[in-house]
Design a protein around this motif. Structure first.
Motif, mmCIF file in Angstrom:
data_model
loop_
_atom_site.group_PDB
_atom_site.id
_atom_site.type_symbol
_atom_site.label_atom_id
_atom_site.label_comp_id
_atom_site.label_asym_id
_atom_site.label_seq_id
_atom_site.Cartn_x
_atom_site.Cartn_y
_atom_site.Cartn_z
ATOM 1 N N UNK A 1 21.112 103.063 15.079
ATOM 2 C CA UNK A 1 22.310 103.763 15.546
ATOM 3 C C UNK A 1 23.459 102.817 15.856
ATOM 4 N N UNK A 2 24.666 103.282 15.532
ATOM 5 C CA UNK A 2 25.885 102.553 15.858
ATOM 6 C C UNK A 2 26.752 103.436 16.758
ATOM 7 N N UNK A 3 27.393 102.806 17.742
ATOM 8 C CA UNK A 3 28.222 103.528 18.697
ATOM 9 C C UNK A 3 29.684 103.127 18.545
ATOM 10 N N UNK A 4 30.569 104.093 18.744
ATOM 11 C CA UNK A 4 32.006 103.851 18.665
ATOM 12 C C UNK A 4 32.707 104.660 19.760
ATOM 13 N N UNK A 5 33.838 104.141 20.207
ATOM 14 C CA UNK A 5 34.732 104.991 20.991
ATOM 15 C C UNK A 5 36.061 105.053 20.258
ATOM 16 N N UNK A 6 36.796 106.144 20.458
ATOM 17 C CA UNK A 6 38.007 106.405 19.696
ATOM 18 C C UNK A 6 39.251 106.090 20.509
ATOM 19 N N UNK A 7 40.168 105.408 19.875
ATOM 20 C CA UNK A 7 41.506 105.186 20.432
ATOM 21 C C UNK A 7 42.428 106.178 19.727
ATOM 22 N N UNK A 8 42.684 107.299 20.358
ATOM 23 C CA UNK A 8 43.423 108.375 19.705
ATOM 24 C C UNK A 8 44.848 107.973 19.372
ATOM 25 N N UNK A 9 45.464 107.188 20.239
ATOM 26 C CA UNK A 9 46.853 106.815 20.019
ATOM 27 C C UNK A 9 47.000 105.985 18.745
ATOM 28 N N UNK A 10 46.112 105.024 18.584
ATOM 29 C CA UNK A 10 46.201 104.123 17.435
ATOM 30 C C UNK A 10 45.368 104.600 16.251
ATOM 31 N N UNK A 11 44.710 105.751 16.446
ATOM 32 C CA UNK A 11 43.858 106.298 15.392
ATOM 33 C C UNK A 11 42.877 105.241 14.902
ATOM 34 N N UNK A 12 42.228 104.627 15.880
ATOM 35 C CA UNK A 12 41.282 103.554 15.579
ATOM 36 C C UNK A 12 39.954 103.833 16.267
ATOM 37 N N UNK A 13 38.911 103.161 15.773
ATOM 38 C CA UNK A 13 37.590 103.218 16.383
ATOM 39 C C UNK A 13 37.190 101.813 16.805
ATOM 40 N N UNK B 1 37.722 112.896 32.720
ATOM 41 C CA UNK B 1 36.685 112.420 33.623
ATOM 42 C C UNK B 1 35.354 112.116 32.961
ATOM 43 N N UNK B 2 35.278 112.224 31.623
ATOM 44 C CA UNK B 2 34.005 112.041 30.936
ATOM 45 C C UNK B 2 34.168 111.078 29.764
ATOM 46 N N UNK B 3 33.679 109.845 29.858
ATOM 47 C CA UNK B 3 33.694 108.938 28.707
ATOM 48 C C UNK B 3 32.860 109.529 27.571
ATOM 49 N N UNK B 4 33.361 109.420 26.339
ATOM 50 C CA UNK B 4 32.623 109.960 25.195
ATOM 51 C C UNK B 4 32.499 108.904 24.110
ATOM 52 N N UNK B 5 31.390 108.988 23.374
ATOM 53 C CA UNK B 5 31.090 108.003 22.332
ATOM 54 C C UNK B 5 30.547 108.703 21.094
ATOM 55 N N UNK B 6 30.925 108.176 19.943
ATOM 56 C CA UNK B 6 30.466 108.708 18.660
ATOM 57 C C UNK B 6 29.248 107.913 18.221
ATOM 58 N N UNK B 7 28.214 108.604 17.771
ATOM 59 C CA UNK B 7 26.963 107.971 17.332
ATOM 60 C C UNK B 7 26.771 108.250 15.845
ATOM 61 N N UNK B 8 26.631 107.188 15.056
ATOM 62 C CA UNK B 8 26.403 107.291 13.612
ATOM 63 C C UNK B 8 25.151 106.505 13.229
ATOM 64 N N UNK B 9 24.580 106.881 12.095
ATOM 65 C CA UNK B 9 23.395 106.176 11.588
ATOM 66 C C UNK B 9 23.853 105.084 10.639
ATOM 67 N N UNK B 10 23.456 103.872 10.908
ATOM 68 C CA UNK B 10 23.843 102.715 10.103
ATOM 69 C C UNK B 10 23.353 102.890 8.657
ATOM 70 N N UNK B 11 24.268 102.688 7.718
ATOM 71 C CA UNK B 11 23.905 102.754 6.309
ATOM 72 C C UNK B 11 23.845 104.155 5.729
ATOM 73 N N UNK B 12 24.108 105.178 6.512
ATOM 74 C CA UNK B 12 24.023 106.546 6.001
ATOM 75 C C UNK B 12 25.281 106.896 5.210
ATOM 76 N N UNK B 13 25.186 107.783 4.208
ATOM 77 C CA UNK B 13 26.367 108.205 3.443
ATOM 78 C C UNK B 13 27.427 108.837 4.339
ATOM 79 N N UNK B 14 26.980 109.590 5.368
ATOM 80 C CA UNK B 14 27.952 110.238 6.248
ATOM 81 C C UNK B 14 28.764 109.206 7.011
#
Length: 396
Positions: free
Chosen positions: A335-347, A370-383
Motif C-alpha cells: 500500500x501507498x499513502x498520499x495526502x492531497x494539496x487541493x490548492x496546488x492540485x498535487x499529491x 477537523x479530520x485528516x484524510x489520506x488516499x490509499x492505493x495499491x503499488x503497481x496496480x493499473x488503477x
C-alpha cells in the motif's frame, strides 16, 4: 254551613282531577322514550350548559340568561350574576367560557372592590388551568393591588411564579401572604416548595457554570496544543494562492486560520469524533482512509499523533483482507499513502513509517473539517497508474 259546602265542592273537584290523572295522560308530561333529554333541558337539572342557547329549544335557560344580562339591573348585580355564571363554567372545566364571563363581569366596573378582587382571582384560576401563566399572574397581581391580603390571590400568584420558575418572586409572594395569614398551610407549603426549587436551580446554575468553565479550559488547551505544533486547520474555503507557486512556501494560506478556533474542528457533527488532548498531552485525531479504486473508506476515531501509519494498516489489513478486495491485493506492504494539496492540485506521498504528527506539520497539509484524510492505493496496480496520471507527486 257555606264553609262546609265550599269544602265539599273542593274535595269533589280534587277527586275528579285525580280520576282524570289516573286515566288520561298529562299533555305536557315528558316522553317515556326521551325523558332524560327533556329533563336535561331544565336549567336546574342540566349537567352541562349548551354551547349556544336557542330560545326555541331552551326557553327557560334563555329567560335566565336575559335576567343575568339585564342591563337595567345595577352593575353590582350584573357583575355578581356573571361571576356566578363563570363559576358554573369553571366547575364544568370550561375555562375559556369562565374567562369570558369573569371578563364581562369586570367590564361592569361595579365599584365593589371585594367582588372585583374575586372576579380577578377566579379569572386567574381559569387562566392557570389553561396554562396561561402570564395572564394568571397579571390577574393575581391586579387582585392583590385591590386587596393586598386577598388569600386566594396571594396563593395563585405564588403558584404562577413557581410555574414560571421565578422562585425568588414566589417566596416574596408567600412571605407577603404569611404576614396576613401566618398559619395558612398552603402558603407555607408553597414557600417551602419555592425555596427548595430555588436552591436546586442555584445548584444547577453553579454546576453549569463550572462545567462551562472546564470545557472552555479544555478547548483553550486543545487549541493551544494544535497551534504549538504548527498544525493548520482549514475552514470551508479552499486555501488561496499567495502569489507564489513555490513549493518552499513557509507560510500557510490565508484560509488556514492563523488564530485557531473550534470552527475548524467540525468533524464531531458528521462522525461523532473530534480531536482531543489526553492526560499525557498527546493529540488524538479522527482520521479517514480513502480507497478510490473501490469507493470505500475506513475511519479511525482516535489516531494518536505519535503513532505511525503502518501500525494502523497492519491492524486493518494484517489478519484478513476486506470483503470488497476481491483481488486480494490490499496487503500492508503493497500500500501507498498520499495526502492531497487541493490548492496546488498535487499529491504528497506519505511513508507508512512516518508518524501522524510529522505529516500534520507539513507546510502543505491542511486539516479539513477537523479530520485528516489520506488516499490509499495499491503499488503497481493499473488503477494507481491511471489515478496518478496528470497529477503532481511530491515526497515529504
Amino acid at each position: 254551613m257555606a264553609s262546609s259546602t265550599v269544602q265539599s265542592d273542593s274535595d269533589d273537584g280534587m277527586d275528579e282531577f285525580m280520576d282524570k290523572f289516573k286515566t288520561q295522560r298529562y299533555k305536557n308530561a315528558f316522553s317515556v322514550d326521551n325523558w332524560e333529554e327533556e329533563f336535561n333541558k331544565v336549567p336546574m337539572f342540566m349537567k352541562t350548559a349548551p354551547e349556544e342557547i336557542d330560545p326555541q329549544k331552551y326557553p327557560e335557560l334563555a329567560c335566565l340568561q336575559a335576567i343575568i344580562h339585564d342591563e337595567d339591573r345595577p352593575p353590582e348585580e350584573q357583575a355578581k350574576s356573571l361571576k356566578d355564571e363563570g363559576n358554573a363554567f369553571f366547575k364544568e372545566k370550561n375555562y375559556q367560557k369562565a374567562i369570558l364571563s369573569y371578563t364581562a363581569g369586570l367590564k361592569k366596573k361595579c365599584g365593589d372592590q371585594d367582588l372585583s378582587a374575586v372576579l380577578l382571582t377566579n379569572r386567574a384560576a381559569a387562566h392557570f388551568h389553561l396554562g396561561n401563566m402570564r395572564s394568571a399572574m397579571n390577574d393575581a397581581a391586579a387582585a392583590r393591588k385591590i386587596k393586598p391580603d386577598h388569600l386566594k390571590a396571594l396563593i395563585r400568584g405564588a403558584q404562577c411564579c413557581i410555574e414560571l420558575r421565578n422562585f425568588s418572586e414566589a417566596i416574596r409572594w408567600c412571605d407577603e401572604g404569611l404576614k396576613a395569614h401566618p398559619s395558612d398551610k398552603k402558603l407555607q407549603e408553597l414557600r417551602a416548595a419555592a425555596n427548595k426549587h430555588k436552591r436546586a436551580a442555584e445548584r444547577d446554575a453553579r454546576r453549569a457554570t463550572a462545567k462551562e468553565k472546564k470545557l472552555h479550559g479544555e478547548k483553550e488547551a486543545l487549541l493551544a496544543a494544535i497551534e504549538d505544533r504548527g498544525i493548520k486547520l482549514l475552514q470551508s474555503a479552499k486555501p488561496s494562492r499567495c502569489g507564489s507557486d513555490s513549493e518552499d512556501e513557509d507560510e500557510g494560506s490565508p484560509a488556514a486560520i492563523s488564530q485557531l478556533s473550534l470552527d475548524g474542528l467540525s468533524s464531531q457533527e458528521a462522525t461523532g469524533a473530534q480531536v482531543f488532548l489526553d492526560e499525557q498531552g498527546s493529540l488524538h485525531w479522527p482520521v479517514l482512509f480513502l480507497y478510490p479504486e473501490h469507493q470505500q473508506s475506513d475511519f479511525i476515531s482516535a489516531f494518536c499523533e505519535s503513532s505511525c501509519f503502518v501500525d494502523h494498516l497492519a491492524v486493518m489489513f494484517g489478519e484478513g483482507l476486506p470483503p470488497w478486495d476481491t483481488d486480494r491485493k490490499y496487503h500492508p506492504q503493497n500500500l501507498q499513502l498520499y495526502f492531497e494539496d487541493e490548492e496546488k492540485e498535487s499529491l504528497y506521498q506519505v511513508n507508512p513509517e512516518t508518524s501522524l504528527l510529522r505529516v500534520l506539520q507539513h507546510k502543505r497539509f491542511f486539516v479539513k473539517a477537523g479530520t485528516p484524510s489520506f488516499i490509499v492505493l495499491v503499488n503497481g496496480s493499473p488503477f494507481r497508474k491511471q489515478f496518478l496520471t496528470g497529477k503532481k507527486i511530491h515526497g515529504l
